[in-house]
Design a protein around this motif. Structure first.
Motif: not given
Length: 252
Positions: A30-40, A111-116
């Motif tokens: 999530p912090f770089d480039s990614y590709r999602r695979q099918e959610a199975t 609450l936690a903030v995640v930096i991107g």
């Protein structure tokens, strides 16, 4: 979107994305480039881990007026910063271990903030552009050691003292969400995020004037009033409306 880190069977930890009760693996991060695979993959079949392994955890002290009052402390004029070590991070369901050095370990739901994105001297009007998303945190604190030492590193820094999870939500709007912390069935903390003294953009701007924020860094935004002790055998649940819940057992 909701990002998770998980293990399935004996497989190595990996990132995934969550839709309803199904997970799809991510090729990448999530912090770089990614590709999602099918959610199975059924969510019930995996073990969720802390959704991020932060390089640093920046925490905000006394960011709710009533929490400052319950400790007879002044509300800071500028954000009060301290750090927790990355070695303190655990995930949903992992045990909070009570250290033998302390006789008073307390919960602090936050609450936690995640930096991107990497950033330094971030203008307030651009601050939210540097946020990947939000998760839930518990700033576990050995209160007796915090008071005894006069500074907070030891009291805040034990292994298992930073539960995070269950996921990173990139679409969550924290503006008016209700935060609740329960120990077993007892409600200990309840407040809305809007009660924070310093807003999330203010915190990001202030912190980035001190240190560079890196992708994966986590900001714990402070805890409301109602902090209290935990004992072995307890279960602590921090819930944020619309975001989810983070549940951890407590062990000696």
């Amino acid at each position: 979107m909701r990002f998770v880190r998980y293990t399935l069977g004996q497989a190595a930890p990996t990132f995934g994305w969550l839709i309803e009760d199904r997970i799809g693996p991510l090729d990448g991060s999530p912090f770089d480039s990614y590709r999602r695979q099918e959610a199975t993959i059924p969510l019930s079949s995996v073990r969720l881990l802390a959704p991020v392994l932060p390089g640093k955890i920046i925490c905000i002290g006394r960011n709710y007026v009533e929490h400052a009052r319950e400790h007879n402390a002044e509300v800071p004029e500028t954000p009060l910063l301290f750090l927790k070590p990355p070695s303190s991070v655990i995930g949903p369901g992992d045990k909070i271990i009570l250290p033998p050095q302390s006789q008073q370990v307390e919960h602090e739901g936050e609450l936690a903030v995640v930096i991107g994105r990497r950033g330094r001297w971030i203008p307030m009007e651009q601050a939210l552009d540097y946020v990947l998303g939000y998760t839930i945190g518990n700033d576990v604190t050995a209160r007796d050691l915090q008071r005894r030492d006069g500074q907070w590193t030891r009291g805040k820094g034990f292994d298992t003292f930073c539960p995070l999870g269950p996921w990173i939500d990139t679409d969550f709007d924290p503006a008016d969400a209700l935060l609740t912390c329960r120990v077993n069935a007892e409600i200990r903390q309840m407040a809305t995020i809007r009660d924070m003294v310093f807003t999330i953009p203010q915190l990001i701007t202030f912190i980035s004037s001190v240190m560079t924020l890196e992708p994966g860094d986590v900001i714990l935004t402070g805890t409301p009033a109602g902090v209290g002790p935990m004992a072995a055998g307890d279960t602590v649940t921090v819930e944020i409306e619309g975001l989810g819940e983070l549940k951890n057992p407590v062990s000696a």
